[in-house]
Design a protein around this motif. Structure first.
Motif: not given
Length: 503
Positions: A271-274, A348-351, A353-363
């Motif tokens: 939902t974030v990475t798409d 670039l800002d969004d990337l 954010a993904v690195v700083a606070t990654p939207p990690l799932l259980e796996a």
């Protein structure tokens, strides 16, 4: 107009003993005293020192022979590329653009002032040719932001002249060490100034925070994502300067990241990475507008050069070059506009954010041997289906499309295997090589498809102008044979790849 030069230098701690005698060191015949030069430099950065964290320096300097604005990018230890612009009261836009991928919307402000008394010497050979500049710099540093202090020190700087072998630096260093002079602990004057003039509460936090070694599946995926984010940001200035291969490398980084988001949807929340994938696809397309035509032009030009002169009918070379240059200027201007756009800077800002606070799932917390390996196997299975389906389709348009889809999937599997290699070792590395080989083979096929399409277009234009279309037809036939050769080779290559376990 800005100019670029490569700066190769080394810095050393200095005490009251001064410089040892450097004559007869590595071909140095004489040491010329050039007097003392007063230098006054103000360094600019964001309030949170984004440029310094990337080892980039931006300064406005007066005094000496090169007064003006200087922007320096690190290349390797002791090597930097320096872009110089004429002295002015405000930062030149061409330099501001080169740091935009780091600075974004933040304001560039004066952070440190360095005043140096430079005792300069020229090392020359027997013909009087300059080999290196050596200076003893008495430096006074003043932090210009709130809470900062002052510092002073003396250092020795040795800068190689253009075209001189770096072995001279090694020989000079050996002589300096023998005299008790030791290399500086700081890579630059600015780095030392920032460290020594920082408010006390910030000194302990000086320098970028190194990421921990990856352990979980999420760690490994994020390490790969971070590397691609860094590549995009770092290549931005090179793309703006039209450095060879920079556009291609930046495009590859966007594709790698997008593929990673798609391959590891069990690790990172789609939902974030798409949404980011859509933006990365847009950026890759913009980067490819000129690149694809450039690659195709090189291929067609090489193919035409192989045609005997008596079989070249009409102004084929001229028409090909006209086609190649038709959109280059416009595409270049468009690309610079993209890099300056709000959409790109937001990406670039969004990337970040993904690195700083990654939207990690259980796996993401799982073992890489299980989670990452499964994702790679799934990608490989899709490649297998597409390749085998493509080989079953009769030659023609439908097979071309099928093999093109297989090529794209092979590329995605290759990037997934690259992500997995630090965790899974040799099996993932072997799959990376196999997918690269398959991608290259299918790429030759797709290049032939695109070349034939272009040749049809050029042939139609030539015919409408009353020119012979013979040579275009000849080249078209050769491209057909090239594609057929790939299709004949593919089954054997695929059997060999499939015979090995993916991971």
């Amino acid at each position: 107009m800005a100019e670029t030069k490569r700066e190769i230098e080394r810095k050393y701690e200095s005490d009251d003993s001064g410089l040892p005698d450097l004559t007869r060191v590595g071909g140095v015949a004489n040491v010329l005293d050039k007097g003392v030069v007063e230098l006054d430099a103000t360094y600019h950065d964001t309030a949170d020192e984004r440029l310094a964290r990337s080892s980039i320096t931006l300064r406005r300097r007066t005094g000496g022979s090169d007064a003006g604005w200087h922007l320096k990018f690190p290349v390797s230890t002791g090597v930097r590329d320096e872009i110089q612009a004429p002295l002015s009261d405000t930062l030149p836009e061409e330099l501001a653009a080169l740091v935009r991928s780091r600075v974004r919307d933040a304001e560039l402000i004066p952070v440190v002032r360095l005043r140096s008394a430079r005792d300069l010497r020229h090392l020359v050979d027997a013909d009087g040719t300059l080999l290196a500049e050596v200076s003893v710099d008495a430096v006074r540093a003043e932090r210009l932001t709130e809470g900062g202090g002052t510092a002073q020190w003396t250092e020795i700087e040795v800068e190689l002249a253009d075209g001189v072998e770096t072995t001279l630096l090694d020989k000079i260093e050996k002589r300096l060490r023998k005299a008790g002079v030791r290399p500086s602990d700081s890579p630059s004057k600015l780095a030392r100034a920032l460290a020594e003039t920082a408010p006390a509460k910030k000194k302990a936090r000086r320098g970028p925070k190194k990421p921990k070694a990856p352990v979980t599946a999420g760690d490994h995926v994020l390490a790969y994502v971070r590397a691609q984010r860094d590549a995009i940001v770092e290549l931005d200035p090179a793309v703006r300067q039209d450095v060879e291969d920079s556009v291609h490398r930046m495009r590859v980084a966007t594709r790698r990241m997008r593929s990673t988001f798609r391959s590891f949807r069990k690790v990172l929340d789609r939902t974030v990475t798409d949404r980011l994938g859509v933006e990365l696809k847009w950026l890759a397309a913009e980067l490819g507008l000129d690149r694809d035509r450039e690659v195709l032009t090189e291929h067609l030009t090489a193919a035409l050069d192989e045609v005997p002169a008596e079989l070249v009918s009409g102004p084929v070379h001229e028409r090909l070059q006209l086609w190649a240059s038709a959109s280059h200027g416009g595409a270049r201007s468009r690309l610079i506009g993209v890099l300056d756009s709000r959409r790109y800077l937001t990406l670039l800002d969004d990337l970040d954010a993904v690195v700083a606070t990654p939207p990690l799932l259980e796996a993401a917390a799982g073992k890489p041997e299980k989670v990452i390996a499964k994702a790679v196997r799934n990608d490989f299975a899709k490649v297998s289906d597409l390749v085998e389906q493509g080989m079953e389709v009769p030659p023609g348009h439908d097979r071309d499309l099928a093999l093109h889809d297989a090529r794209k999937k092979a590329k995605r599997t290759r990037y997934a295997a690259e992500t997995a290699t630090p965790a899974l070792g040799d099996p993932a590395a072997a799959l990376t090589r196999s997918m690269k080989s398959l991608q290259s083979l299918l790429g030759d096929h797709q290049d032939s498809v695109m070349a034939r399409q272009t040749l049809r277009e050029l042939s139609a234009v030539a015919h409408a102008a009353g020119e012979s279309a013979f040579t275009y037809g000849l080249l078209y036939g050769r491209e057909e044979r090239r594609a057929a050769a790939v299709e004949e080779e593919l089954p054997g290559v695929w059997r060999e790849i499939k015979g090995g376990a993916p991971v």
